[in-house]
Design a protein around this motif. Structure first.
Motif, PDB file in Angstrom:
ATOM      1  N   ARG A  67      -1.271   6.334   4.350  1.00  0.00           N
ATOM      2  CA  ARG A  67      -1.344   5.112   5.070  1.00  0.00           C
ATOM      3  C   ARG A  67      -0.690   4.052   3.997  1.00  0.00           C
ATOM      4  NH1 ARG A  67      -7.346   4.071   6.373  1.00  0.00           N
ATOM      5  NH2 ARG A  67      -7.619   6.084   4.979  1.00  0.00           N
ATOM      6  N   PRO A  68       0.364   3.583   4.055  1.00  0.00           N
ATOM      7  CA  PRO A  68       0.886   2.616   3.416  1.00  0.00           C
ATOM      8  C   PRO A  68      -0.104   1.304   3.249  1.00  0.00           C
ATOM      9  CG  PRO A  68       2.209   2.655   5.380  1.00  0.00           C
ATOM     10  CD  PRO A  68       1.155   3.520   5.200  1.00  0.00           C
ATOM     11  N   LEU A  69      -0.246   0.674   2.056  1.00  0.00           N
ATOM     12  CA  LEU A  69      -1.001  -0.421   1.887  1.00  0.00           C
ATOM     13  C   LEU A  69      -0.338  -1.715   1.654  1.00  0.00           C
ATOM     14  CD1 LEU A  69      -3.846   1.148  -0.177  1.00  0.00           C
ATOM     15  CD2 LEU A  69      -3.657   0.790   2.044  1.00  0.00           C
ATOM     16  N   SER A  70      -0.711  -2.602   1.938  1.00  0.00           N
ATOM     17  CA  SER A  70       0.088  -3.942   1.584  1.00  0.00           C
ATOM     18  C   SER A  70      -0.627  -4.559   0.284  1.00  0.00           C
ATOM     19  CB  SER A  70      -0.435  -5.184   2.661  1.00  0.00           C
ATOM     20  OG  SER A  70      -2.131  -5.346   2.586  1.00  0.00           O
ATOM     21  N   PHE A  71       0.229  -5.180  -0.546  1.00  0.00           N
ATOM     22  CA  PHE A  71      -0.112  -5.510  -1.922  1.00  0.00           C
ATOM     23  C   PHE A  71       0.697  -6.753  -2.222  1.00  0.00           C
ATOM     24  CE2 PHE A  71       3.296  -2.308  -2.208  1.00  0.00           C
ATOM     25  CZ  PHE A  71       4.290  -2.937  -2.896  1.00  0.00           C
ATOM     26  N   SER A  72       0.196  -7.704  -3.056  1.00  0.00           N
ATOM     27  CA  SER A  72       0.774  -9.044  -3.590  1.00  0.00           C
ATOM     28  C   SER A  72       0.401  -9.014  -5.157  1.00  0.00           C
ATOM     29  CB  SER A  72       0.407 -10.128  -2.615  1.00  0.00           C
ATOM     30  OG  SER A  72      -0.904 -10.193  -2.659  1.00  0.00           O
ATOM     31  N   ARG A  73       1.260  -9.674  -5.882  1.00  0.00           N
ATOM     32  CA  ARG A  73       1.202  -9.782  -7.082  1.00  0.00           C
ATOM     33  C   ARG A  73       0.515 -11.532  -7.019  1.00  0.00           C
ATOM     34  NH1 ARG A  73       2.553  -8.883 -12.261  1.00  0.00           N
ATOM     35  NH2 ARG A  73       4.030  -7.313 -11.769  1.00  0.00           N
ATOM     36  N   ILE A  74      -0.702 -11.216  -7.983  1.00  0.00           N
ATOM     37  CA  ILE A  74      -1.574 -12.456  -8.076  1.00  0.00           C
ATOM     38  C   ILE A  74      -1.238 -13.501  -9.293  1.00  0.00           C
ATOM     39  CG2 ILE A  74      -3.308 -11.673  -6.589  1.00  0.00           C
ATOM     40  CD1 ILE A  74      -4.930 -10.904  -9.192  1.00  0.00           C
ATOM     41  N   ASN A  75      -0.625 -12.744 -10.413  1.00  0.00           N
ATOM     42  CA  ASN A  75      -0.393 -13.351 -11.446  1.00  0.00           C
ATOM     43  C   ASN A  75       0.676 -12.408 -12.425  1.00  0.00           C
ATOM     44  OD1 ASN A  75      -2.053 -11.548 -12.940  1.00  0.00           O
ATOM     45  ND2 ASN A  75      -3.781 -12.888 -12.506  1.00  0.00           N
ATOM     46  N   GLY A  76       0.945 -12.829 -13.665  1.00  0.00           N
ATOM     47  CA  GLY A  76       1.862 -11.892 -14.315  1.00  0.00           C
ATOM     48  C   GLY A  76       1.316 -10.926 -14.722  1.00  0.00           C
ATOM     49  N   HIS A  77       0.069 -10.647 -14.502  1.00  0.00           N
ATOM     50  CA  HIS A  77      -0.653  -9.266 -15.091  1.00  0.00           C
ATOM     51  C   HIS A  77      -0.811  -8.430 -14.041  1.00  0.00           C
ATOM     52  CE1 HIS A  77      -2.573 -11.987 -18.433  1.00  0.00           C
ATOM     53  NE2 HIS A  77      -1.187 -11.292 -18.693  1.00  0.00           N
ATOM     54  N   SER A  78      -1.326  -9.141 -12.722  1.00  0.00           N
ATOM     55  CA  SER A  78      -1.691  -8.087 -11.858  1.00  0.00           C
ATOM     56  C   SER A  78      -1.405  -8.278 -10.312  1.00  0.00           C
ATOM     57  CB  SER A  78      -3.599  -8.476 -11.674  1.00  0.00           C
ATOM     58  OG  SER A  78      -3.805  -8.375 -13.204  1.00  0.00           O
ATOM     59  N   TYR A  79      -1.854  -7.158  -9.403  1.00  0.00           N
ATOM     60  CA  TYR A  79      -1.722  -7.042  -8.166  1.00  0.00           C
ATOM     61  C   TYR A  79      -2.909  -7.025  -7.527  1.00  0.00           C
ATOM     62  CZ  TYR A  79       3.226  -6.185  -8.674  1.00  0.00           C
ATOM     63  OH  TYR A  79       4.619  -6.195  -8.721  1.00  0.00           O
ATOM     64  N   HIS A  80      -3.238  -7.584  -6.041  1.00  0.00           N
ATOM     65  CA  HIS A  80      -4.171  -7.160  -5.372  1.00  0.00           C
ATOM     66  C   HIS A  80      -3.590  -6.214  -4.037  1.00  0.00           C
ATOM     67  CE1 HIS A  80      -7.192 -10.800  -6.062  1.00  0.00           C
ATOM     68  NE2 HIS A  80      -7.424  -9.599  -7.037  1.00  0.00           N
ATOM     69  N   ILE A  81      -4.404  -5.109  -4.082  1.00  0.00           N
ATOM     70  CA  ILE A  81      -4.004  -4.300  -2.966  1.00  0.00           C
ATOM     71  C   ILE A  81      -5.170  -4.223  -1.844  1.00  0.00           C
ATOM     72  CG2 ILE A  81      -3.427  -1.619  -2.420  1.00  0.00           C
ATOM     73  CD1 ILE A  81      -2.536  -1.634  -5.421  1.00  0.00           C
ATOM     74  N   LYS A  82      -4.723  -4.281  -0.624  1.00  0.00           N
ATOM     75  CA  LYS A  82      -5.811  -4.505   0.541  1.00  0.00           C
ATOM     76  C   LYS A  82      -5.705  -3.045   1.366  1.00  0.00           C
ATOM     77  CE  LYS A  82      -5.129  -9.345   1.223  1.00  0.00           C
ATOM     78  NZ  LYS A  82      -4.991 -10.395   2.086  1.00  0.00           N
ATOM     79  N   GLY A  83      -7.070  -2.718   1.513  1.00  0.00           N
ATOM     80  CA  GLY A  83      -7.155  -1.481   2.479  1.00  0.00           C
ATOM     81  C   GLY A  83      -8.619  -1.027   2.601  1.00  0.00           C
ATOM     82  N   ASP A  84      -8.708  -0.109   3.602  1.00  0.00           N
ATOM     83  CA  ASP A  84     -10.142   0.563   3.987  1.00  0.00           C
ATOM     84  C   ASP A  84     -10.231   1.676   2.911  1.00  0.00           C
ATOM     85  OD1 ASP A  84     -12.358   1.201   4.910  1.00  0.00           O
ATOM     86  OD2 ASP A  84     -11.984   1.458   6.861  1.00  0.00           O
ATOM     87  N   PHE A  85     -10.576   1.640   2.048  1.00  0.00           N
ATOM     88  CA  PHE A  85     -10.434   2.672   0.860  1.00  0.00           C
ATOM     89  C   PHE A  85     -11.408   3.695   0.956  1.00  0.00           C
ATOM     90  CE2 PHE A  85      -8.518  -1.183  -1.133  1.00  0.00           C
ATOM     91  CZ  PHE A  85      -7.444  -0.665  -1.491  1.00  0.00           C
ATOM     92  N   ASP A  86     -12.618   3.337   1.905  1.00  0.00           N
ATOM     93  CA  ASP A  86     -13.504   4.640   2.003  1.00  0.00           C
ATOM     94  C   ASP A  86     -13.703   4.732   3.341  1.00  0.00           C
ATOM     95  OD1 ASP A  86     -15.299   6.507   1.379  1.00  0.00           O
ATOM     96  OD2 ASP A  86     -17.042   5.288   0.894  1.00  0.00           O
ATOM     97  N   ALA A  87     -12.617   4.785   4.233  1.00  0.00           N
ATOM     98  CA  ALA A  87     -12.643   4.911   5.738  1.00  0.00           C
ATOM     99  C   ALA A  87     -13.394   6.295   6.147  1.00  0.00           C
ATOM    100  CB  ALA A  87     -11.404   4.854   6.323  1.00  0.00           C
TER     101      ALA A  87
END
Length: 529
Positions: A77-97
């Protein structure tokens, strides 16, 4: 300079980090040397250790870009992600489905990593050329973090248990990584070679590394406490003779360190020294070396004693980090004194093994002149604050002071061996090490010893007050509760006295004493009143 709040995002634990623990990285990178571009994939195998908020933080510094995120499994499954600052990203998902208590995250990335202009101090990739004009690359990222070149959970308190590195470079180049070589595959169509390395021990993120160049390889081995240790040296082609001569220092050093501070911590991953286009770095099992094949620190003696020119500073210091920094790892840069203080003291230990105690102590005493006393050596946890640069030499002198007041070298070295065994391959905070040292020294010092030397910039002042009744001594410029024995020389006699911040009489110091001197092996000043 980081924007407000970014220090805690990059250095502290948070809800997007605390619920998962990295167990393994598998990193595959294609290096486009002419365009200074990296394209790669990293597979992160992790355990779920807390309740997931449905999002995790992955660190990757601009201008590097995360190009894809997939949760491994039957449907990938592809996951949605977005940059939150110049250092990092947040990745969303059900990681322990699946309810397995673990997950595998696959990330793709690309870009041109930030260039290090003053490596190893500023951090990034060094895009150098050798004397023949061939590419010569290496990375140094202790301060800036491994996320300067690949996506990861970039914190010191979460090390992977193992790492696999696969580096693809143009033909005629060699790519060196941490650990032991696994395979080497040549692609005739692409005219590239892929070098795969495997690390079988826990490793700091900033220690995961690469070196790319026209390297010659020289192999050796060391018969150590735990058996045969494979040793490999990589130097630029044409430097073989100089490298062979200079690296003769390695085996006596390893013998000394194993005898004094315990077994080399990474037998399964071997020991390498790799010529680098910058001064040096303690990359685990693959030490970066750029000291121009000469003794001292770029040909200079940092101690001013002459002893520092009898050995190669970079070989000794960076190798010492294998015990202190790579095996025993500080949980926060605030506690860098654990890594840098004990490692700096390995220079003195090496000098003692090879040249005797008098020469070693001369070296250690000479380094007092380079202590700055500008800020406390220990920084503020969670704030990317490594404290003063004194976490090197002042912390080492604190350790030397502790050795002096223990008055038992055998016990001191037994303490170091127990320390490297107890905390082998562990991440620790400052208080843990302080408690360990206090346990070994009994009640010789008070806990305020560490407050004084690590959490203030002040040097304690031993005050000798003379009156008709005799001499009294006490500490000035000291934190409350500071108590420590000192060695005085009075008309040639050794006088030990335990001193606190309250005056105590010293019966061994007579009114007719002509001269009194404080031992040079105790980090303190003296004042006569």
């Amino acid at each position: 300079m980081a924007q407000a709040g970014e220090e805690s995002i990059s250095c502290a634990d948070n809800r997007e980090r605390s619920w998962w623990d990295v167990r393994e990285y598998r990193l595959t990178v294609n290096f486009d040397l002419d365009r200074r571009q990296l394209n790669g994939e990293v597979t992160i195998r992790a355990a779920v250790v807390g309740k997931s908020p449905g999002v995790l933080q992955i660190d990757l510094q601009e201008p590097m870009t995360l190009t894809g995120a997939t949760l491994a499994g039957a449907d990938r499954r592809p996951l949605s992600f977005s940059r939150i600052n110049g250092h990092s990203y947040h990745i969303k998902g059900d990681f322990d489905a699946a309810g397995t208590g673990s997950f595998t995250l696959q990330l793709s990335f690309s870009g041109q990593p930030a260039e290090a202009l003053r490596a190893p101090w500023d951090g990034g990739v060094v895009y150098a050329r050798d004397s023949a004009g061939r590419h010569w690359w290496a990375v140094a990222c202790q301060d800036i973090g491994a996320s300067v070149w690949f996506p990861c959970k970039d914190v010191p308190f979460d090390e992977p248990d193992s790492v696999t590195l696969s580096y693809t470079v143009p033909e005629y180049y060699t790519a060196v990584g941490n650990g032991m070589p696994d395979q080497q595959v040549f692609n005739e169509m692409e005219r590239t070679t892929t070098f795969t390395w495997k690390v079988r021990n826990p490793v700091n993120l900033y220690n995961i590394t690469f070196y790319i160049g026209d390297y010659a390889r020289m192999k050796s081995s060391y018969k150590g406490i735990k058996g045969r240790l494979p040793i490999t040296y990589y130097c630029l082609s044409g430097h073989e003779g100089r490298a062979r001569r200079q690296f003769r220092q390695v085996q006596p050093m390893l013998q000394c360190f194993e005898q004094k501070i315990g077994p080399y911590p990474f037998y399964a991953d071997g020991f390498k020294i790799v010529e680098a286009p910058y001064l040096g770095m303690e990359h685990q099992g693959a030490i970066a070396y750029g000291n121009r094949y000469g003794n001292g620190y770029l040909g200079k003696d940092r101690s001013g004693s002459g002893v520092g020119l009898l050995f190669d500073f970079i070989i000794v210091h960076e190798s010492g980090h294998e015990w202190f920094g790579n095996s025993i790892t500080a949980s926060d840069v605030a506690y860098s004194w654990i890594q840098e203080g004990f490692t700096s003291y390995t220079e003195t230990i090496l000098a003692e093994c090879l040249f005797g105690k008098e020469q070693a102590y001369s070296y250690q005493r000479g380094k007092r002149a380079i202590i700055l006393n500008d800020l406390p050596p220990e920084g503020t946890p969670g704030q990317c604050d490594g404290g003063s640069g004194d976490h090197y030499d002042k912390s080492a002198f604190m350790i030397h002071t502790l050795r002096t007041i223990m008055r038992d070298d055998e016990r001191f070295y037994a303490m170091l061996r127990q320390m490297t065994d107890t905390f082998r391959h562990r991440i620790v905070d400052g208080k843990t090490i302080e408690r360990f040292l206090l346990d070994w020294t009994g009640n010789v010092i008070s806990p305020a010893f560490f407050d004084q030397y690590l959490r203030t910039a002040a040097i304690p002042v031993l005050c000798l007050e003379k009156s008709a009744a005799g001499y009294a001594v006490y500490w000035d410029n000291a934190v409350p509760g500071f108590r420590m024995p000192v060695l005085l020389y009075a008309d040639g006699r050794e006088v030990w006295v335990t001193v606190s911040t309250e005056p105590v009489p010293v019966r061994e110091l007579h009114l007719d004493t002509e001269w009194i001197r404080l031992s040079e092996d105790i980090l303190a000043d003296i004042k006569f009143l």
